[in-house]
Write an enzyme that holds these catalytic residues in place. Structure first.
Site: not given
Ligand code: GLA
Length: 407
Positions: A153, A208
């Site tokens: 990430d 997301d």
């Molecule tokens: C980010 C990623 C998500 C998830 C969260 C975890 O937002 O884009 O897919 O992995 O972090 O904290």
């Protein structure tokens, strides 16, 4: 002397062969888009070993494994808040009483592959220890646990260069010696499609996702994107996807609150996009419809087609959209979508439209070739392209067709 030379040559050949085989193991990791399950979309950091073991069992019993899903990926929240005295990451002992190696062994014992999460920053998005500065140490630890997939990430990365950070982790994984799919998750902020082809096997291209068909969800300073928002961002980067390196429009939201038609549309579009298929729902509590959607093998075959071409939007008029994906053997997938809020009728004269694609050099004139039409949701053949396709299509519904060439 001659004997000595033979030994040297044999040694060099063997070493060369193993380096080659080693490289090959990494190169062939994701020749089709990875398929699996990830804990984030339903559970966020509320994970624990017993619940996850039950999820592994449900993965197998529900038919997901048989349908081709392979990876079982833990997202954020698996770690203890601090590294140990040696600087090693530690699985949260309350959440994972038997430890991460034992959990990975359990996943493997069911014939699945094991994935884990960390972040290029100093901390993960949920505030757990990040990998910045510990890349080689963390990669060695993952290899010792038997990790097969790493999602990496991008939170808490002030002043870190994205390209360098992902390249360093990619090298660390190779140095650790265990092939792992490397999933970049910097949300498309640094155009990874331009530089990540040899760094990892998939890269997120947006913020997301959330379980909404066409409306984003505001989380205050940032928004989660709807299915259609993400689809709309794809056409300009589709040429960068292909076997071994995929655009990742984020995990699936099937079975998480959209209507059955919207879930089918979402799943169909992800297959059209040759997207990684990473389910995000609670596999222990799937409705028969959710199982039927996520395990539709004919749909999955479109996603997994070995040509590895990402589909594109071919037509867009008055709320009706058509997507096309070239397949191997000169076949084609065609997805009609009623994006509008009202029922419509498909009336499509194949012979009145040619389909061309600059990227694959596709050029189809249905006056010269006829294709059999198979409806992949109805699971039946419905005629050929010689006749006009006429059928009603409800709001947010898809008609998902495979076209097989007959001449
Ligand atoms: C980010 C990623 C998500 C998830 C969260 C975890 O937002 O884009 O897919 O992995 O972090 O904290």
């Amino acid at each position: 002397m001659k004997y000595f030379k033979t030994i040297i040559i044999t040694f060099l050949l063997t070493a060369g062969l193993s380096i080659n085989l080693f490289a090959q193991k990494f190169e062939e990791l994701a020749l089709t888009p990875p398929m699996g399950w990830n804990s984030w979309n339903t559970f966020q950091t509320n994970i624990n070993e017993q619940m996850l073991r039950d999820m592994v069992d449900a993965y197998v019993l529900s038919g997901m494994k048989d349908a081709g899903y392979t990876y079982f990926v833990l997202d954020d929240g698996w770690m203890a808040m601090d590294r140990d005295a040696n600087g090693s990451l530690v699985a949260d002992p309350k959440k994972f009483p038997t430890g991460m190696k034992a959990f990975a062994d359990y996943v493997h014992s069911k014939g699945l592959k094991f994935g884990i999460y960390n972040c290029a920053g100093t901390k993960t998005c949920a505030g757990y220890p990040g990998t910045h500065g510990y890349e080689y140490q963390d990669a060695r630890l993952y290899a010792s646990w038997g990790v097969d997939y790493l999602k990496y990430d991008w939170c808490n990365t002030d002043s870190i260069n994205a390209r360098d950070a992902y390249l360093t982790m990619s090298r660390a994984i190779r140095a650790a010696g265990r092939p792992m799919v490397f999933s970049l998750c910097e949300w498309g902020n640094h155009a990874p499609w331009l530089w990540a082809k040899n760094v990892g096997q998939l890269w997120r291209i947006t913020s997301d996702i959330h379980a909404g068909f066409d409306k984003d969800l505001s989380n205050g300073s940032w928004s989660s994107y709807s299915v259609m928002h993400i689809v709309d961002l794809q056409d300009k980067i589709r040429q960068y996807a292909g076997p071994g390196h995929w655009n990742d429009p984020d995990m699936l939201e099937v079975g998480k609150g959209m209507t059955v038609d919207e879930d089918k549309a979402h799943f169909s579009l992800w297959c059209m996009l040759a997207a990684p298929l990473i389910a995000g729902n609670d596999l222990r509590k799937m409705t028969p419809q959710t199982i039927a959607i996520q395990t539709n093998k004919e749909l999955i075959a479109i996603d997994q087609d070995s040509l590895g071409v990402e589909g594109f939007k071919y037509y867009d008029f008055d709320g009706m959209e058509i997507f096309v994906k070239p397949l191997k053997d000169n076949n084609l997938a065609v997805c009609f979508l009623n994006r509008s809020g009202r029922p419509q009728n498909i009336y499509w004269d194949w012979k009145a439209h040619t389909i061309t694609d600059g990227i694959t050099k596709l050029n189809i004139d249905f006056n010269n070739s006829t294709y059999i039409l198979r409806d992949l949701w109805a699971k039946k053949d419905i005629g050929t392209t010689a006749k006009i396709l006429k059928q009603p299509i409800a709001s947010h519904q898809v008609v998902m067709l495979k076209l097989t060439k007959t001449n």
